[in-house]
Design a protein around this motif. Structure first.
Motif, PDB file in Angstrom:
ATOM      1  N   PRO A  51       0.635  -0.862   0.158  1.00 44.17           N
ATOM      2  CA  PRO A  51      -0.149  -0.519  -0.035  1.00 44.17           C
ATOM      3  C   PRO A  51       0.618   1.009  -0.053  1.00 44.17           C
ATOM      4  CG  PRO A  51      -0.679  -1.507   1.954  1.00 44.17           C
ATOM      5  CD  PRO A  51       0.727  -2.004   1.171  1.00 44.17           C
ATOM      6  N   SER A  52       0.235   2.229  -1.057  1.00 48.99           N
ATOM      7  CA  SER A  52       1.377   3.017  -1.574  1.00 48.99           C
ATOM      8  C   SER A  52       0.631   4.310   0.215  1.00 48.99           C
ATOM      9  CB  SER A  52       0.243   4.060  -2.219  1.00 48.99           C
ATOM     10  OG  SER A  52       1.699   5.274  -2.232  1.00 48.99           O
ATOM     11  N   LEU A  53       2.056   4.989   1.062  1.00 48.97           N
ATOM     12  CA  LEU A  53       1.633   5.706   1.540  1.00 48.97           C
ATOM     13  C   LEU A  53       0.887   7.595   0.931  1.00 48.97           C
ATOM     14  CD1 LEU A  53       5.617   6.090   2.812  1.00 48.97           C
ATOM     15  CD2 LEU A  53       4.131   5.087   4.271  1.00 48.97           C
ATOM     16  N   VAL A  54       0.925   7.366  -0.511  1.00 51.50           N
ATOM     17  CA  VAL A  54       0.276   7.910  -0.725  1.00 51.50           C
ATOM     18  C   VAL A  54      -1.424   7.288  -0.995  1.00 51.50           C
ATOM     19  CG1 VAL A  54      -0.362  10.097  -3.217  1.00 51.50           C
ATOM     20  CG2 VAL A  54       1.736   9.360  -2.114  1.00 51.50           C
ATOM     21  N   ARG A  55      -2.435   7.755  -0.229  1.00 54.70           N
ATOM     22  CA  ARG A  55      -3.804   6.778   0.112  1.00 54.70           C
ATOM     23  C   ARG A  55      -4.155   7.190  -1.240  1.00 54.70           C
ATOM     24  NH1 ARG A  55      -4.300   4.663   4.944  1.00 54.70           N
ATOM     25  NH2 ARG A  55      -6.355   4.189   4.452  1.00 54.70           N
ATOM     26  N   ALA A  63       2.322  15.621  -2.855  1.00 55.64           N
ATOM     27  CA  ALA A  63       2.329  17.036  -2.178  1.00 55.64           C
ATOM     28  C   ALA A  63       3.272  18.297  -2.842  1.00 55.64           C
ATOM     29  CB  ALA A  63       3.500  16.149  -0.913  1.00 55.64           C
ATOM     30  N   ARG A  64       2.682  18.760  -3.498  1.00 59.12           N
ATOM     31  CA  ARG A  64       3.245  19.500  -4.807  1.00 59.12           C
ATOM     32  C   ARG A  64       4.327  19.458  -4.882  1.00 59.12           C
ATOM     33  NH1 ARG A  64       4.449  23.727  -1.419  1.00 59.12           N
ATOM     34  NH2 ARG A  64       4.014  23.296   0.568  1.00 59.12           N
ATOM     35  N   GLY A  65       4.454  18.088  -5.776  1.00 57.65           N
ATOM     36  CA  GLY A  65       5.791  18.188  -6.351  1.00 57.65           C
ATOM     37  C   GLY A  65       6.992  17.391  -5.087  1.00 57.65           C
ATOM     38  N   ARG A  66       7.070  17.578  -4.421  1.00 59.86           N
ATOM     39  CA  ARG A  66       7.781  16.985  -2.984  1.00 59.86           C
ATOM     40  C   ARG A  66       8.144  15.739  -3.688  1.00 59.86           C
ATOM     41  NH1 ARG A  66       6.821  20.895   2.326  1.00 59.86           N
ATOM     42  NH2 ARG A  66       3.903  20.038   1.245  1.00 59.86           N
ATOM     43  N   VAL A  67       6.851  14.819  -3.576  1.00 63.50           N
ATOM     44  CA  VAL A  67       6.273  13.128  -3.689  1.00 63.50           C
ATOM     45  C   VAL A  67       6.838  12.771  -4.591  1.00 63.50           C
ATOM     46  CG1 VAL A  67       5.669  11.494  -2.212  1.00 63.50           C
ATOM     47  CG2 VAL A  67       6.209  13.017  -1.310  1.00 63.50           C
ATOM     48  N   GLY A  68       7.888  11.377  -5.645  1.00 61.64           N
ATOM     49  CA  GLY A  68       7.032  11.315  -6.291  1.00 61.64           C
ATOM     50  C   GLY A  68       7.428   9.767  -6.424  1.00 61.64           C
ATOM     51  N   TYR A  69       6.645   9.000  -7.429  1.00 63.24           N
ATOM     52  CA  TYR A  69       6.082   7.363  -7.120  1.00 63.24           C
ATOM     53  C   TYR A  69       6.529   6.885  -8.705  1.00 63.24           C
ATOM     54  CZ  TYR A  69       1.315   9.347  -7.811  1.00 63.24           C
ATOM     55  OH  TYR A  69      -0.339   9.264  -8.353  1.00 63.24           O
ATOM     56  N   ALA A  70       6.647   5.730  -9.127  1.00 66.23           N
ATOM     57  CA  ALA A  70       5.895   5.415  -9.719  1.00 66.23           C
ATOM     58  C   ALA A  70       5.653   3.580  -9.724  1.00 66.23           C
ATOM     59  CB  ALA A  70       6.816   4.559 -10.818  1.00 66.23           C
TER      60      ALA A  70
END
Length: 470
Positions: free
Chosen positions: A254-258, A378-385
């Motif tokens: 599970p991603s920290l970005v819900r 978070a306004r570009g402070r967090v990235g994911y794939a």
């Protein structure tokens, strides 16, 4: 099920160790210590699989002065990165057919970028001295049913329009590569796939990261994500990391970005390996060129030789558990291993009596378009794939480049791709999620037995951009 007379597949499994073959290695490194207290850095990478490792390594290559921390909940390479078949494919789109269906206008560029990415991986392994059994063997796609022969011939012709050079092989030619009475035809891609020892690749990337100054903390699960002024805070069991930027590489977990979670479901894939083949048994199947092999069914097998001449045999029975369940007790599934063994001896009847030494499973991060998607929070402070769907051994390096482009605020040819800018269709909530996936799986199995004809459900899923693949 396909049983060979005289072969009892269950007896071939009774001595198998219930652990991933690649991780059952005396060279397995000891894990680093867990993070305790508060650490500060420029970039924290969450996840110690291929995506996280490439992100940390490339971040230091781009800017050697960047302070990078990588945290991993268990041990480096413990999850999918240490359990896969070791097929390092140049495809960024989960195969040419999937890419053509979704991004036909930019497929030539995606194919070119994929070939460059695989070349860059080979170069990095050489530069860092990573010994992971990298073999640029190519891959053989085989047809075992008449309708698949037509499909492979068409696919080979299409691939030539996008800069590839596949070779269509007739029955005698394909059986000269690997001797199976089930093969009717094949397509040989000589350069688009390499084989690796996946666990040693992960461990080698870890060592390269450490040499460049990345601080690696294992047995450090990320439990939460929040903001502190202009910084981000990743909470862990014994502390926290305060960072300017966060890269999430959590695969099926599970991603920290819900808000990202509905886009991914964990699907369990299973594999096993035989005992080392004697010279006589190996000669009976040919395989002189050691190419990776996959068949062309919807429920397909992938298989290859290991460095010590075992056969790794996996795929076919991809399983989703209600509620996106993740659990260690799902790593073993005797019914699946029995089916895999039956199909193995159907494919290679000359190997009757061979025994399997390891059986295992693991979760794949599957999305509805079968290939990775990207984003920020978070306004570009967090990235994911996420969403590699089992073809991430090489594609994770490309994904790491995209994550860093986004976090660094760069406009690049990668970030301008429609594949990168778009997102898959999210999965519905339960119980619709389980019902839809199960109906799709059964429909695809039926299509394999019905000349490849797709029923109304599959045609509807195609129109909606949804589906399921092992």
């Amino acid at each position: 099920m396909l049983r060979v007379v005289g072969t009892d597949p269950v007896r071939s499994l009774v001595d198998a160790e219930p652990v991933p073959f690649w991780l059952d290695d005396p060279a397995r490194p000891a894990p680093s210590a867990a993070l305790a207290g508060e650490e500060h850095c420029d970039l924290v990478v969450v996840g110690g699989g291929y995506c996280g490792l490439w992100t940390a390594l490339l971040a230091k290559e781009r800017d050697p002065g960047r302070d990078v921390v990588l945290i991993e909940a268990r041990e480096i390479g413990w999850a999918a990165s240490g359990r896969n078949g070791g097929f390092c494919s140049s495809s960024l789109t989960h195969g040419l057919g999937n890419g053509l269906a979704r991004w036909p206008d930019e497929l030539a560029e995606l194919q070119r970028l994929g070939r460059e990415n695989l070349d860059a991986i080979e170069d990095a392994l050489r530069r860092y001295g990573i010994d992971c059994g990298f073999e640029r063997t190519g891959e053989l796609h085989v047809a075992t049913r008449p309708h698949e022969v037509r499909e492979l011939r068409d696919l080979a012709e299409t691939a030539r329009h996008f800069g590839d050079a596949p070779e269509f092989l007739g029955t005698d030619e394909v059986r000269a590569e690997v001797a199976s009475p089930t093969y009717l035809a094949g397509v040989l891609d000589r350069r688009g796939t390499a084989l690796v020892d996946p666990a040693r690749l992960a461990w080698g990337l870890r060592d390269a990261c450490v040499r460049l100054g990345v601080r690696v903390f294992e047995r450090t699960a990320a439990t939460g994500l929040g903001a502190r002024g202009e910084a981000m805070v990743v909470r862990t069991g014994y502390g926290r990391v305060v960072a300017r930027r966060v890269a999430l590489a959590t695969n099926a977990f599970p991603s920290l970005v819900r808000r990202v979670r509905p886009y991914v479901v964990p699907v369990y894939d299973y594999a096993m390996v035989t005992e080392p083949l004697s010279p006589g048994r190996l000669a009976s199947v040919g395989w002189r060129n050691r190419r990776g092999v996959s068949d062309s069914a919807n429920r397909f097998h992938y298989y290859r030789l290991t460095a010590d001449d075992r056969i790794l045999w996996g795929g076919y029975d991809a399983v989703y558990h209600f509620g996106s369940r993740l659990s260690g007790d799902l790593d073993q599934r005797p019914g699946t291993f029995q089916v895999l063994a039956e199909n193995f001896f159907h494919t290679f009847p000359q190997l009757e009596g061979v025994r399997f030494t390891h059986t295992w499973g693991g979760a794949i991060d599957t999305c509805s378009r079968f290939t990775a998607f990207f984003g920020t929070a978070a306004r570009g402070r967090v990235g994911y794939a996420l969403g590699f769907t089992g073809l991430g051994v090489a594609a994770t390096r490309f994904a790491a480049q995209v994550i860093l482009d986004r976090l660094d605020g760069l406009d690049t040819p990668r970030t301008r791709l429609r594949m990168v800018r778009g997102k898959p269709v999210p999965f519905p909530p339960e119980p619709l999620r389980w019902a839809g996936i199960e109906l799709t799986r059964r429909s695809m199995a039926r299509a394999d037995l019905d000349g490849g004809r797709r029923n109304l459900w599959l045609r509807t899923m195609d129109a909606l951009g949804l589906g399921f693949d092992s």
